[in-house]
Motif scaffolding. Structure first.
Motif, PDB file in Angstrom:
ATOM      1  N   ALA A 154       0.834  -1.207   0.000  1.00  0.00           N
ATOM      2  CA  ALA A 154       0.000   0.000   0.000  1.00  0.00           C
ATOM      3  C   ALA A 154       0.869   1.258   0.000  1.00  0.00           C
ATOM      4  CB  ALA A 154      -0.937  -0.019   1.197  1.00  0.00           C
ATOM      5  N   ASP A 155       2.062   1.172   0.564  1.00  0.00           N
ATOM      6  CA  ASP A 155       2.972   2.324   0.588  1.00  0.00           C
ATOM      7  C   ASP A 155       3.467   2.706  -0.807  1.00  0.00           C
ATOM      8  OD1 ASP A 155       2.734   2.426   3.346  1.00  0.00           O
ATOM      9  OD2 ASP A 155       4.500   1.172   3.671  1.00  0.00           O
ATOM     10  N   ALA A 156       3.397   1.785  -1.754  1.00  0.00           N
ATOM     11  CA  ALA A 156       3.891   2.036  -3.112  1.00  0.00           C
ATOM     12  C   ALA A 156       2.821   2.622  -4.034  1.00  0.00           C
ATOM     13  CB  ALA A 156       4.424   0.738  -3.710  1.00  0.00           C
ATOM     14  N   LEU A 157       1.613   2.829  -3.511  1.00  0.00           N
ATOM     15  CA  LEU A 157       0.518   3.309  -4.345  1.00  0.00           C
ATOM     16  C   LEU A 157       0.560   4.829  -4.504  1.00  0.00           C
ATOM     17  CD1 LEU A 157      -2.305   1.099  -2.848  1.00  0.00           C
ATOM     18  CD2 LEU A 157      -0.948   0.673  -4.901  1.00  0.00           C
ATOM     19  N   VAL A 158       0.205   5.297  -5.690  1.00  0.00           N
ATOM     20  CA  VAL A 158       0.176   6.730  -5.972  1.00  0.00           C
ATOM     21  C   VAL A 158      -1.098   7.328  -5.396  1.00  0.00           C
ATOM     22  CG1 VAL A 158       0.022   8.460  -7.813  1.00  0.00           C
ATOM     23  CG2 VAL A 158       1.532   6.485  -8.072  1.00  0.00           C
ATOM     24  N   ASP A 159      -0.929   8.401  -4.657  1.00  0.00           N
ATOM     25  CA  ASP A 159      -2.053   9.140  -4.093  1.00  0.00           C
ATOM     26  C   ASP A 159      -2.428  10.219  -5.107  1.00  0.00           C
ATOM     27  OD1 ASP A 159      -3.779  10.843  -2.772  1.00  0.00           O
ATOM     28  OD2 ASP A 159      -2.631  10.849  -0.910  1.00  0.00           O
ATOM     29  N   VAL A 160      -3.516  10.020  -5.847  1.00  0.00           N
ATOM     30  CA  VAL A 160      -3.884  10.948  -6.914  1.00  0.00           C
ATOM     31  C   VAL A 160      -4.272  12.330  -6.390  1.00  0.00           C
ATOM     32  CG1 VAL A 160      -4.550   9.131  -8.534  1.00  0.00           C
ATOM     33  CG2 VAL A 160      -6.270  10.123  -6.997  1.00  0.00           C
ATOM     34  N   TYR A 161      -4.525  12.446  -5.102  1.00  0.00           N
ATOM     35  CA  TYR A 161      -4.888  13.739  -4.522  1.00  0.00           C
ATOM     36  C   TYR A 161      -3.687  14.482  -3.945  1.00  0.00           C
ATOM     37  CZ  TYR A 161      -9.705  12.108  -4.921  1.00  0.00           C
ATOM     38  OH  TYR A 161     -10.906  11.650  -5.402  1.00  0.00           O
ATOM     39  N   ASP A 162      -2.536  13.836  -3.899  1.00  0.00           N
ATOM     40  CA  ASP A 162      -1.333  14.469  -3.337  1.00  0.00           C
ATOM     41  C   ASP A 162      -0.839  15.554  -4.286  1.00  0.00           C
ATOM     42  OD1 ASP A 162       1.003  15.166  -2.072  1.00  0.00           O
ATOM     43  OD2 ASP A 162       1.843  13.146  -2.059  1.00  0.00           O
ATOM     44  N   THR A 163      -0.663  16.773  -3.776  1.00  0.00           N
ATOM     45  CA  THR A 163      -0.218  17.891  -4.622  1.00  0.00           C
ATOM     46  C   THR A 163       1.296  18.060  -4.601  1.00  0.00           C
ATOM     47  OG1 THR A 163      -0.546  19.435  -2.800  1.00  0.00           O
ATOM     48  CG2 THR A 163      -2.392  19.145  -4.337  1.00  0.00           C
ATOM     49  N   ALA A 164       1.986  17.278  -3.800  1.00  0.00           N
ATOM     50  CA  ALA A 164       3.452  17.378  -3.754  1.00  0.00           C
ATOM     51  C   ALA A 164       4.047  16.878  -5.063  1.00  0.00           C
ATOM     52  CB  ALA A 164       4.001  16.569  -2.579  1.00  0.00           C
ATOM     53  N   ASP A 165       5.003  17.595  -5.596  1.00  0.00           N
ATOM     54  CA  ASP A 165       5.674  17.225  -6.835  1.00  0.00           C
ATOM     55  C   ASP A 165       7.099  16.795  -6.492  1.00  0.00           C
ATOM     56  OD1 ASP A 165       6.761  16.939  -9.330  1.00  0.00           O
ATOM     57  OD2 ASP A 165       6.359  18.984  -9.995  1.00  0.00           O
ATOM     58  N   PRO A 166       7.414  15.513  -6.637  1.00  0.00           N
ATOM     59  CA  PRO A 166       8.736  15.038  -6.258  1.00  0.00           C
ATOM     60  C   PRO A 166       9.823  15.370  -7.283  1.00  0.00           C
ATOM     61  CG  PRO A 166       7.462  13.227  -7.113  1.00  0.00           C
ATOM     62  CD  PRO A 166       6.542  14.429  -7.073  1.00  0.00           C
ATOM     63  N   TYR A 167       9.438  15.925  -8.435  1.00  0.00           N
ATOM     64  CA  TYR A 167      10.399  16.183  -9.500  1.00  0.00           C
ATOM     65  C   TYR A 167      10.891  17.629  -9.460  1.00  0.00           C
ATOM     66  CZ  TYR A 167       8.519  11.784 -11.087  1.00  0.00           C
ATOM     67  OH  TYR A 167       8.126  10.480 -11.146  1.00  0.00           O
TER      68      TYR A 167
END
Length: 119
Positions: free
Chosen positions: A93-106
């Protein structure tokens, strides 16, 4: 017409969201269940226009299932696999993408390079 909710089909749909690396939020899960129901119909079946999953009934089914852990996520909720159901997938579950997360890791440099490439 609203479809009856089969918890086995709900879990199968959640597994497909895990395979796509998407956190199974209620709205995404509902959409996946509709997609799967439509795919099971013969082409041109008139029933396709009536396929619907009631989000409140889906939430209640997920809440009642011991193989799912339902958690509030802002204005939505998610249903994560737990117990034996979680053991059947290799995706945490930790590897799943949170589509609501606004953080940009790039970094900005990546986006600048992408913009230049696509111009």
């Amino acid at each position: 017409a609203t479809q009856d909710i089969c918890i086995r089909e709900v879990i199968a749909a959640i597994v497909t969201l895990y395979e796509d690396r998407l956190r199974p939020y209620g709205r995404l899960l509902r959409k996946r269940l509709v997609e799967r129901a439509l795919a099971a119909l013969p082409p041109g079946d008139a029933a396709a226009e009536r396929v619907d999953i009631d989000l409140r009934r889906l939430r209640a089914a997920c809440d009642a299932c011991p193989d799912l852990e339902v958690a509030e996520q802002g204005s939505d909720w998610s249903a994560l696999l737990r117990g034996a159901a979680a053991m059947k997938t290799v995706i945490s579950a930790d590897a799943l993408v949170d589509v609501y997360d606004t953080a940009d890791p790039y970094p900005d440099s990546l986006w600048d390079a992408a913009a230049s490439y696509f111009e």
